[in-house]
Design an enzyme around this catalytic site. Structure first.
Site: not given
Length: 308
Positions: A34, A63, A127, A168, A218-219, A272
Site C-alpha cells: 500500500w 493501490y 477490500h 475490513n 506498525l500503526g 528485519e
C-alpha cells in the site's frame, strides 16, 4: 530494464504458514505494498523481497501498482538464478469499493489478472464492506457486497481465484454473509496492532475457520516514529535488545495466529521484518502488549464499524 537483485538469505525459505479452510497453505508473513506507486520502486522492492525469502505479495486494485508488480514477477521468473516460478508465489489482490457489485467485481478480477500478468490469483478479497459514494447508512452496501461475493464465488469455482475472502469486515458483516454466501470467506484482512487488537473479531474468525490477516501492524509507522504517547512500547522494546520494535509488533501479531503483511522499502527493513518469524515473545511480554489497548485504543486507518 529490470535487474533482479540478489541478497544473502538470512531466514529459512520455508516460512511458517496458515492453513485456509479449503486446505491451501498461505505464508504467515508477506510484503504489503500500500502507498507504493512509483513503478521503479515497487519493482525493486518486490524483487528484493523475493530474493530475501518473501513468498506472499499483497496488493489491491486501489493501490495502482498491480502492473509494476506483474512486471517485477515476470522479470524474476525469467532470471535463471532466481529459481522461482509462479507457483512459488502467493499473490493477494482486492476489489476496490468503486468496483462493488457482480459485474464490477467480475471486470475487476479480469483486470487484476491482466495487470499482474498471471492466469490465477491466489487470494482475492473484497477490500471494504461498502460501495463508493454512498452514505455509511445506505442499504445499498449490502446488495452490492452480496453481488461482489457471488462474483468471487464464480471465479473461485472456475479456479481463476484459488481462495476468496474479505477485508475490513466486522462481525456483523461476517454474520450477514451466512445468509447469502454459498462459500464462506477464507480470510478477513483488517487493521490490527496493540492499540487496535481486534480481540472480538479475531476470536470470531478463529471460531469460524477464517484466517485473520493483520494490516497496519506498525500503526502506519506511528508506533515506531511517534510512540512517545505509548511509553509502554519503549519499555517492552528496551527489555528485548535482540529485537527491533517493528519485529516485536510483528511477532505479537504472529503469536495471535494472524498473518502479517508489513510494508518496507529498504533491504534492511525487508530482512528485519521477515526474520520476525524466527523469534518469540514471552507470555509476560504478550500480556503487556495485550493490555496497552485499554489505555490507548486507536485506529490509524479506516474504521468500517458504521458501514451498514
Amino acid at each position: 530494464e529490470i535487474i533482479v537483485i540478489g541478497l544473502m538469505r538470512t531466514v529459512p525459505l520455508q516460512q511458517s504458514a496458515l492453513i485456509l479452510s479449503n486446505g491451501l497453505s498461505m505464508p504467515s508473513i508477506g510484503l504489503g505494498t500500500w502507498q507504493q506507486r512509483d513503478c521503479a520502486t515497487i519493482r525493486r522492492v518486490v524483487q528484493q523481497a523475493l530474493a530475501a525469502g518473501y513468498r506472499l505479495i499483497d496488493t489491491a486494485s486501489g493501490y495502482r501498482n498491480e502492473e509494476a508488480i506483474g512486471e517485477a514477477l515476470q522479470a524474476t521468473f525469467a532470471c535463471v538464478n532466481a529459481n522461482l516460478s509462479r507457483s512459488d508465489i502467493w499473490l493477494t489482490s482486492k476489489l476496490a469499493p468503486k468496483q462493488q457489485g457482480y459485474e464490477g467485481a467480475s471486470a475487476a478480477i479480469q483486470e487484476s489478472l491482466q495487470k499482474l500478468r498471471t492466469d490465477y490469483i491466489d487470494l482475492y478479497l473484497i477490500h471494504w464492506p461498502g460501495i463508493s459514494k454512498r452514505s455509511q447508512e445506505s442499504h445499498d452496501h449490502r446488495s452490492y457486497r452480496e453481488g461482489s461475493w457471488k462474483a468471487l464465488e464464480t471465479f473461485y469455482r472456475r479456479g481463476v481465484v484459488r481462495a476468496i475472502g474479505v477485508s475490513n469486515y466486522t462481525v456483523k458483516h461476517l454474520e450477514e454473509m451466512k445468509e447469502y454466501a454459498d462459500i464462506s470467506p477464507m480470510v478477513n484482512q483488517c487493521e490490527m496492532h496493540p492499540l487496535c487488537p481486534q480481540t472480538e473479531l479475531l476470536q470470531y474468525c478463529h471460531r469460524n475457520d477464517i484466517v485473520f490477516t493483520a494490516y497496519a501492524s506498525l500503526g502506519e509507522s506511528a508506533l515506531l516514529n511517534s510512540c512517545d504517547f505509548v511509553p509502554e512500547l519503549r519499555m517492552i522494546a528496551a527489555r528485548r535488545p535482540d529485537l527491533t520494535l517493528a519485529q516485536i509488533l510483528l511477532i505479537w501479531g504472529l503469536q495471535h495466529n494472524a498473518a502479517v503483511i508489513p510494508k518496507a522499502s529498504s533491504t534492511k527493513h525487508l530482512l528485519e521484518n521477515l526474520s520476525a518469524i524466527n523469534h518469540k515473545l514471552s507470555a509476560n511480554e504478550m500480556l503487556a502488549l495485550d493490555t496497552i489497548e485499554k489505555k490507548y485504543h486507536r485506529h490509524f486507518c479506516w474504521d468500517p464499524q458504521n458501514v451498514a
